[in-house]
Design a protein around this motif. Structure first.
Motif, short mmCIF file in Angstrom:
data_model
loop_
_atom_site.label_atom_id
_atom_site.label_comp_id
_atom_site.label_asym_id
_atom_site.label_seq_id
_atom_site.Cartn_x
_atom_site.Cartn_y
_atom_site.Cartn_z
N MET A 1 0.56 -1.40 0.09
CA MET A 1 0.05 0.02 0.30
C MET A 1 0.55 1.33 0.04
SD MET A 1 -3.14 1.19 0.18
CE MET A 1 -3.94 2.33 0.37
N ILE A 2 1.85 1.01 1.27
CA ILE A 2 2.70 2.35 0.54
C ILE A 2 3.50 2.94 -0.57
CG2 ILE A 2 4.69 3.72 1.74
CD1 ILE A 2 3.71 2.43 4.58
N LEU A 5 1.49 4.20 -2.71
CA LEU A 5 1.06 5.70 -2.09
C LEU A 5 2.62 6.81 -2.66
CD1 LEU A 5 -0.86 5.35 1.40
CD2 LEU A 5 -1.75 6.31 -1.03
N GLY A 64 -1.78 15.66 0.77
CA GLY A 64 -3.30 14.06 1.43
C GLY A 64 -2.32 13.31 1.70
N VAL A 65 -1.80 13.04 0.29
CA VAL A 65 -0.59 11.60 0.00
C VAL A 65 -0.31 11.29 1.33
CG1 VAL A 65 0.80 10.56 -1.65
CG2 VAL A 65 -1.52 11.19 -2.08
N VAL A 67 0.50 12.84 4.01
CA VAL A 67 -0.61 12.77 5.23
C VAL A 67 -0.74 11.07 5.22
CG1 VAL A 67 -2.04 13.41 7.17
CG2 VAL A 67 -1.88 15.20 6.10
N ILE A 68 -1.81 10.39 5.24
CA ILE A 68 -1.78 8.93 5.02
C ILE A 68 -0.73 8.43 4.78
CG2 ILE A 68 -2.25 7.39 3.15
CD1 ILE A 68 -4.86 9.29 2.14
N LEU A 69 0.25 9.18 4.09
CA LEU A 69 1.41 8.08 4.61
C LEU A 69 2.16 7.85 5.89
CD1 LEU A 69 4.03 8.59 0.85
CD2 LEU A 69 3.13 6.59 1.96
N VAL A 71 0.83 9.05 8.38
CA VAL A 71 -0.45 8.50 9.21
C VAL A 71 0.09 6.63 8.76
CG1 VAL A 71 -3.16 6.82 9.53
CG2 VAL A 71 -2.62 10.17 9.26
N LEU A 72 -0.20 5.74 7.89
CA LEU A 72 0.39 4.68 7.79
C LEU A 72 1.61 3.74 8.72
CD1 LEU A 72 -1.11 3.92 4.53
CD2 LEU A 72 -1.68 3.29 6.54
N ARG A 74 3.02 5.41 11.32
CA ARG A 74 3.32 5.09 12.38
C ARG A 74 4.24 4.73 12.76
NH1 ARG A 74 -3.45 4.50 14.70
NH2 ARG A 74 -3.82 5.31 12.94
#
Length: 74
Positions: A1-2, A5, A64-65, A67-69, A71-72, A74
């Motif tokens: 997934m990463i 992204l 936005g991408v 930020v998602i990265l 969060v994933l 952590r």
């Protein structure tokens, strides 16, 4: 997934760069034209404005991408 992204992020960064360069080119072309003060905007100025908004849109999507990265990851 990463990895997906990251590929999307690189694509968005490329689109930001392309929009920036196209906007700068339109700005350069609009500066080459002789215009009377108070005349209507030229097509190059409209193109420059469209490219500015496209750049802002792609930058927002890239943030936005990121930020998602974050969060994933952590």
């Amino acid at each position: 997934m990463i990895y997906i992204l990251v590929i999307i992020l690189v694509g968005l960064m490329a689109m930001v760069l392309i929009s920036l360069l196209r906007g700068l080119n339109s700005f350069r072309q609009s500066m080459d034209q002789d215009r009377a003060p108070g005349s209507a905007p030229t097509e190059f100025q409209f193109q420059q404005n469209r490219m500015m908004w496209a750049r802002i849109k792609y930058q927002a999507l890239a943030v936005g991408v990121v930020v998602i990265l974050l969060v994933l990851a952590r």
